[in-house]
Design an enzyme around this catalytic site. Structure first.
Site, PDB file in Angstrom:
ATOM      1  N   LYS A 182      29.553   9.124  13.604  1.00  0.00           N
ATOM      2  CA  LYS A 182      29.168  10.514  13.897  1.00  0.00           C
ATOM      3  C   LYS A 182      30.295  11.220  14.640  1.00  0.00           C
ATOM      4  O   LYS A 182      30.763  10.750  15.677  1.00  0.00           O
ATOM      5  CB  LYS A 182      27.882  10.513  14.749  1.00  0.00           C
ATOM      6  CG  LYS A 182      27.463  11.899  15.292  1.00  0.00           C
ATOM      7  CD  LYS A 182      26.121  11.840  16.013  1.00  0.00           C
ATOM      8  CE  LYS A 182      25.782  13.154  16.698  1.00  0.00           C
ATOM      9  NZ  LYS A 182      24.500  13.112  17.435  1.00  0.00           N
TER      10      LYS A 182
ATOM     11  N   ASP B 253      27.977  19.064  20.881  1.00  0.00           N
ATOM     12  CA  ASP B 253      26.588  19.235  20.449  1.00  0.00           C
ATOM     13  C   ASP B 253      25.847  20.115  21.447  1.00  0.00           C
ATOM     14  O   ASP B 253      25.336  19.641  22.454  1.00  0.00           O
ATOM     15  CB  ASP B 253      25.907  17.862  20.330  1.00  0.00           C
ATOM     16  CG  ASP B 253      24.451  17.984  19.886  1.00  0.00           C
ATOM     17  OD1 ASP B 253      24.047  19.092  19.473  1.00  0.00           O
ATOM     18  OD2 ASP B 253      23.729  16.964  19.946  1.00  0.00           O
TER      19      ASP B 253
ATOM     20  N   LYS C  70      20.306  22.780  23.992  1.00  0.00           N
ATOM     21  CA  LYS C  70      20.074  21.758  25.015  1.00  0.00           C
ATOM     22  C   LYS C  70      20.046  22.410  26.399  1.00  0.00           C
ATOM     23  O   LYS C  70      20.842  23.317  26.669  1.00  0.00           O
ATOM     24  CB  LYS C  70      21.208  20.728  24.992  1.00  0.00           C
ATOM     25  CG  LYS C  70      21.136  19.747  23.846  1.00  0.00           C
ATOM     26  CD  LYS C  70      22.206  18.674  23.988  1.00  0.00           C
ATOM     27  CE  LYS C  70      22.181  17.737  22.797  1.00  0.00           C
ATOM     28  NZ  LYS C  70      20.985  16.899  22.751  1.00  0.00           N
TER      29      LYS C  70
ATOM     30  N   ASP D 194      29.895  13.516  21.809  1.00  0.00           N
ATOM     31  CA  ASP D 194      29.062  13.281  20.624  1.00  0.00           C
ATOM     32  C   ASP D 194      29.888  12.918  19.380  1.00  0.00           C
ATOM     33  O   ASP D 194      29.342  12.775  18.288  1.00  0.00           O
ATOM     34  CB  ASP D 194      28.189  14.519  20.362  1.00  0.00           C
ATOM     35  CG  ASP D 194      26.807  14.153  19.828  1.00  0.00           C
ATOM     36  OD1 ASP D 194      26.392  12.995  19.997  1.00  0.00           O
ATOM     37  OD2 ASP D 194      26.159  15.032  19.234  1.00  0.00           O
TER      38      ASP D 194
ATOM     39  N   ASP E  82      18.916  20.365  16.836  1.00  0.00           N
ATOM     40  CA  ASP E  82      19.562  19.389  17.723  1.00  0.00           C
ATOM     41  C   ASP E  82      19.572  17.980  17.114  1.00  0.00           C
ATOM     42  O   ASP E  82      20.222  17.086  17.637  1.00  0.00           O
ATOM     43  CB  ASP E  82      18.836  19.385  19.080  1.00  0.00           C
ATOM     44  CG  ASP E  82      19.661  18.734  20.174  1.00  0.00           C
ATOM     45  OD1 ASP E  82      20.870  18.498  19.935  1.00  0.00           O
ATOM     46  OD2 ASP E  82      19.095  18.472  21.250  1.00  0.00           O
TER      47      ASP E  82
ATOM     48  N   GLU F 219      21.205  16.875  14.672  1.00  0.00           N
ATOM     49  CA  GLU F 219      22.285  17.205  13.735  1.00  0.00           C
ATOM     50  C   GLU F 219      23.105  16.001  13.310  1.00  0.00           C
ATOM     51  O   GLU F 219      23.714  16.023  12.239  1.00  0.00           O
ATOM     52  CB  GLU F 219      23.196  18.279  14.359  1.00  0.00           C
ATOM     53  CG  GLU F 219      24.294  17.754  15.289  1.00  0.00           C
ATOM     54  CD  GLU F 219      23.777  17.001  16.504  1.00  0.00           C
ATOM     55  OE1 GLU F 219      22.633  17.252  16.932  1.00  0.00           O
ATOM     56  OE2 GLU F 219      24.511  16.141  17.031  1.00  0.00           O
TER      57      GLU F 219
ATOM     58  N   ARG G 197      22.286  13.017  12.329  1.00  0.00           N
ATOM     59  CA  ARG G 197      21.780  12.410  11.093  1.00  0.00           C
ATOM     60  C   ARG G 197      22.138  13.257   9.880  1.00  0.00           C
ATOM     61  O   ARG G 197      22.308  12.746   8.789  1.00  0.00           O
ATOM     62  CB  ARG G 197      20.258  12.193  11.223  1.00  0.00           C
ATOM     63  CG  ARG G 197      19.486  13.439  11.506  1.00  0.00           C
ATOM     64  CD  ARG G 197      18.084  13.176  12.058  1.00  0.00           C
ATOM     65  NE  ARG G 197      18.089  12.800  13.468  1.00  0.00           N
ATOM     66  CZ  ARG G 197      17.002  12.507  14.170  1.00  0.00           C
ATOM     67  NH1 ARG G 197      15.816  12.533  13.588  1.00  0.00           N
ATOM     68  NH2 ARG G 197      17.093  12.186  15.440  1.00  0.00           N
TER      69      ARG G 197
HETATM   70  N1  BES Z   1      23.710  13.915  20.553  1.00  0.00           N
HETATM   71  C1  BES Z   1      22.310  13.833  20.753  1.00  0.00           C
HETATM   72  C2  BES Z   1      21.844  12.479  21.283  1.00  0.00           C
HETATM   73  C3  BES Z   1      22.356  12.052  22.629  1.00  0.00           C
HETATM   74  C4  BES Z   1      21.588  12.257  23.764  1.00  0.00           C
HETATM   75  C5  BES Z   1      23.557  11.382  22.754  1.00  0.00           C
HETATM   76  C6  BES Z   1      22.055  11.821  24.992  1.00  0.00           C
HETATM   77  C7  BES Z   1      24.017  10.950  23.978  1.00  0.00           C
HETATM   78  C8  BES Z   1      23.253  11.172  25.091  1.00  0.00           C
HETATM   79  C9  BES Z   1      21.565  14.100  19.437  1.00  0.00           C
HETATM   80  O1  BES Z   1      22.199  14.944  18.547  1.00  0.00           O
HETATM   81  C10 BES Z   1      20.250  14.734  19.769  1.00  0.00           C
HETATM   82  O2  BES Z   1      20.260  15.756  20.371  1.00  0.00           O
HETATM   83  N2  BES Z   1      19.151  14.091  19.393  1.00  0.00           N
HETATM   84  C11 BES Z   1      17.862  14.600  19.681  1.00  0.00           C
HETATM   85  C12 BES Z   1      16.986  14.338  18.483  1.00  0.00           C
HETATM   86  C13 BES Z   1      15.624  14.981  18.561  1.00  0.00           C
HETATM   87  C14 BES Z   1      15.740  16.490  18.480  1.00  0.00           C
HETATM   88  C15 BES Z   1      14.766  14.474  17.421  1.00  0.00           C
HETATM   89  C16 BES Z   1      17.322  13.861  20.902  1.00  0.00           C
HETATM   90  O3  BES Z   1      17.576  12.677  21.038  1.00  0.00           O
HETATM   91  O4  BES Z   1      16.706  14.496  21.732  1.00  0.00           O
HETATM   92 ZN    ZN Z   2      24.292  14.965  18.691  1.00  0.00          ZN
HETATM   93 ZN    ZN Z   3      21.828  17.009  18.923  1.00  0.00          ZN
END
Ligand code: BES
Ligand code: ZN
Ligand code: ZN
Length: 493
Positions: free
Chosen positions: A258, A263, A270, A281, A340, A342, A344
Site C-alpha cells: 500500500k 491518508d 480523519k 500510510d 477512509d 482507501e 484496499r
Molecule cells: N490508513 C488507515 C489505517 C491505519 C490506522 C493505519 C492507524 C495506521 C494507523 C486506513 O486507510 C483506514 O483509515 N482504515 C479505516 C477503515 C474503516 C473506515 C473501515 C480504519 O481502520 O478506521
Molecule cells: Zn490508509
Molecule cells: Zn484511510
C-alpha cells in the site's frame, strides 16, 4: 557503522560492554570482578533481569566506560534476545556519547546458535539501534545525537560463518533503515513522484532489477477505476510502480505494498489524534521497495515482483465522494461506503493487475490497512491472514525468526460475504452487523476478491510499521516492519 570481529576484547574501543549471564560467577579481570560483586550486592544489577544495564565506575581500564548488561539464563536466550541485548548495548553507549564499543556478548552464547544466523541477527540489531531520523534537525540538535562509528565483537568461533552472517544482517539492517527514512519523512516530500525517483535509483542499483511505471492515462485505459478514484482529490499524480527482480527461474513472488503517501481520510475526514501520523500510510510500498533492494544485494535466488500503487487520499472538489461507485481492473464494481477505507481500493487494482499480467506463484500484500489491527495487536506484530495455510505458516516462521513478528487472524468462511455490496459487487466497508467487527479481517476479505490465480496472504502492518514508543533495538517512529519478515521468508530461513 563498522562492525569488526576480534579474537579477544578490543582495547581500542571507547566502551566495554560485558554480558552478564545468570550463570556468570567470575570475570577474568579482578577489578571488574569487584565491580560486579558490588553491583550485585547493592542490587543495582540483577543477573536474572534480562536487559538490565549498569554503567560501572571507571576503574583504570583502557575504556572510557564499562557497561554490564544482564542476559538472564543462558538456556533461555533466543536470537531475538541477542538482538535486544545488542540493541540495548548500542543505546547505552550512544547515551554515554561514545563512538565505539567492544563486547563479549556473541562469544558468550556461541555454542547455542548457528554462527551465520547469530551474525545476521547481530548486524541487524546493531544497525537498527544505531538509527535516528535527523534529516530535519539543526546542526546544534544533530550534535546532541551520537551515532556509533564502530562495534568490535569478540568471537572465538568460526570467523567466516559469523562474517557471512554479519554481511547478510548489514543488508537487512540498512534496507530497513532505508525504509524508515522514507516512512519518517514528510508527506510533502514523499509523494508519488518522489517514490518513483527513489524506485528508479533502486532499479539502477542492480542489473537484475527492471522497472515499469503506469501513469494516470495508462491506468485509465486499463480500467483501474478503484485506484484512480482514491487519487482524485490529490494534486499529485497516481502511479503504479512495478519492479521486477530476476534472481532465479520460475514464477515470481509478488509483493504488493500500500502506497498512500498521505491518508487524510478523504470526505470521511480523519479527526485529530488519527490524522497526524498518516504520512506513514505508504509503509507497505516502502517495505516492498526495501525488500527488492535488499534481495538484489543478497543475491536471493528467486524472481520477485514488487508492486507499489502510489496515491494520496485528499479532500478537494475533485475528490471521491462517499456513495460513488467505481469499477476495478477485474471488472468488479465497488461502492465507496467510506473514503477512509482507501488502502484496499488501491491494492485491489494493483493485485488484480499483477495477478493477471505477471502470473505470480505467490502474492503477499503489505499494508497499513486498518486501525482495527493496531487495536488488536498493538506494535509488536503484524496481522497475517489468507487462505493458503502453507504460505501463512512460512510467513509466521519468518516472523518468529526475524523478530518482525506476524500473528494470524482467522479468515473464517462466515466473513467471506461481509464485503458484498447491495447495488454494486462489493462495498469497501463491511455490510454486516455494526460494520466494525473484525475490521482487519473484513479488509482482508475485500482484498481476496482481487486475486484469482496466485496463492495469496496479507500482512496488515498498521501497528508494527510505526511505533509511538521506543524498543530495545528500534525506536519511536518508523520501524521498517515488513522488510525483515519478507527477507527471512524469501531467504527461506
Ligand atoms: N490508513 C488507515 C489505517 C491505519 C490506522 C493505519 C492507524 C495506521 C494507523 C486506513 O486507510 C483506514 O483509515 N482504515 C479505516 C477503515 C474503516 C473506515 C473501515 C480504519 O481502520 O478506521
Ligand atoms: Zn490508509
Ligand atoms: Zn484511510
Amino acid at each position: 557503522m563498522k562492525i569488526t570481529t576480534t579474537a579477544g576484547l578490543d582495547q581500542k574501543a571507547d566502551v566495554l560492554v560485558l554480558g552478564i549471564l545468570d550463570e556468570t560467577k567470575t570475570l577474568k579481570n579482578s577489578v571488574l570482578q569487584k565491580d560486579l560483586e558490588d553491583a550485585l550486592k547493592e542490587k543495582v544489577l540483577h543477573k536474572e533481569k534480562f536487559g538490565e544495564v549498569f554503567v560501572t565506575k571507571n576503574n583504570g581500564l583502557p575504556y572510557h566506560n564499562v557497561v554490564f548488561l544482564a542476559l538472564g539464563k543462558k538456556k533461555e536466550l533466543t536470537l531475538e534476545k541477542v538482538r535486544r541485548a545488542l540493541g540495548k548495548a548500542v543505546k547505552a553507549v550512544r547515551t554515554l556519547r561514545q563512538p565505539s564499543f567492544t563486547t563479549d556478548i556473541l562469544d558468550l552464547v556461541k555454542d547455542q546458535f548457528d554462527a551465520e544466523q547469530l551474525g545476521t541477527a547481530a548486524a541487524e540489531s546493531l544497525l537498527l539501534a544505531n538509527y535516528s531520523f535527523i534529516k530535519y534537525l539543526s546542526e546544534e540538535r544533530k550534535e546532541k545525537i551520537t551515532l556509533l562509528e564502530m562495534v568490535s565483537l569478540q568471537w572465538s568461533g568460526n570467523v567466516a560463518a559469523l562474517g557471512s552472517g554479519l554481511k547478510i544482517g548489514r543488508v537487512i539492517g540498512e534496507s530497513s533503515n532505508f525504509v524508515r527514512d522514507l516512512v519518517n519523512d514528510s508527506a510533502s516530500v514523499v509523494n508519488s513522484v518522489y517514490m518513483e525517483k527513489i524506485a528508479k535509483q533502486v532499479a539502477a542499483s542492480s542489473p537484475k532489477i527492471s522497472m515499469k511505471v503506469l501513469g494516470e492515462a495508462e491506468m485509465k485505459k486499463l480500467g483501474m477505476g478503484s485506484l484512480l478514484g482514491v487519487n482524485l482529490g490529490s494534486a499529485n499524480p497516481p502511479k503504479l510502480i512495478l519492479l521486477e527482480y530476476k534472481g532465479g527461474s520460475g514464477k515470481p513472488v509478488a509483493l504488493v505494498g500500500k502506497g498512500i503517501t498521505f491518508d487524510s481520510g478523504g470526505y470521511n475526514l480523519k479527526p485529530t489524534k488519527y490524522i497526524e501520523d498518516m504520512k506513514t500510510d505508504m509503509a507497505g510500498s516502502a517495505a516492498v521497495l526495501g525488500t527488492i533492494k535488499a534481495a538484489a544485494q543478497l543475491g536471493i535466488k528467486k524472481n520477485i515482483l514488487g508492486v507499489m500503487p502510489m496515491c494520496e487520499n485528499m479532500v478537494s472538489s475533485h475528490a471521491q465522494r462517499p456513495g460513488d461507485i467505481v469499477k476495478a481492473y477485474n471488472g468488479k464494481t465497488i461502492e465507496i461506503g467510506n473514503t477512509d477505507a482507501e488502502g484496499r481500493l488501491v491494492l485491489a487494482d494493483a493485485m488484480a493487475y499483477a495477478d493477471d499480467k505477471y502470473n505470480p506463484e505467490y502474492m503477499v500484500t503489505l499494508a497499513t490497512l486498518t486501525g482495527a489491527c493496531v487495536v488488536a495487536l498493538g506494535y509488536y506484530a503484524a496481522a497475517v491472514m489468507g487462505k493458503d495455510d502453507r504460505l501463512i505458516s512460512s510467513l509466521k516462521e519468518a516472523g518468529m525468526n526475524s523478530g518482525d513478528r506476524v500473528w494470524e487472524l482467522p479468515f473464517y468462511d462466515e466473513y467471506q460475504d461481509w464485503m458484498n455490496g447491495s447495488i454494486s459487487d462489493l462495498n469497501n466497508i463491511s455490510q454486516k452487523g455494526k460494520g466494525y467487527e473484525a475490521g482487519s479481517v473484513t479488509a482482508g476479505v475485500f482484498l481476496s476478491k482481487f486475486v484469482e490465480k496466485a496463492k495469496w496472504a496479507h500482512l496488515d502492518i498498521a501497528g508494527s510499521a510505526y511505533w509511538c514508543v521506543d524498543g530495545d533495538y528500534l525506536c519511536k517512529g518508523a520501524t521498517g516492519s515488513g522488510v525483515r519478515v519478507l527477507l527471512y521468508y524469501l531467504m527461506g530461513k
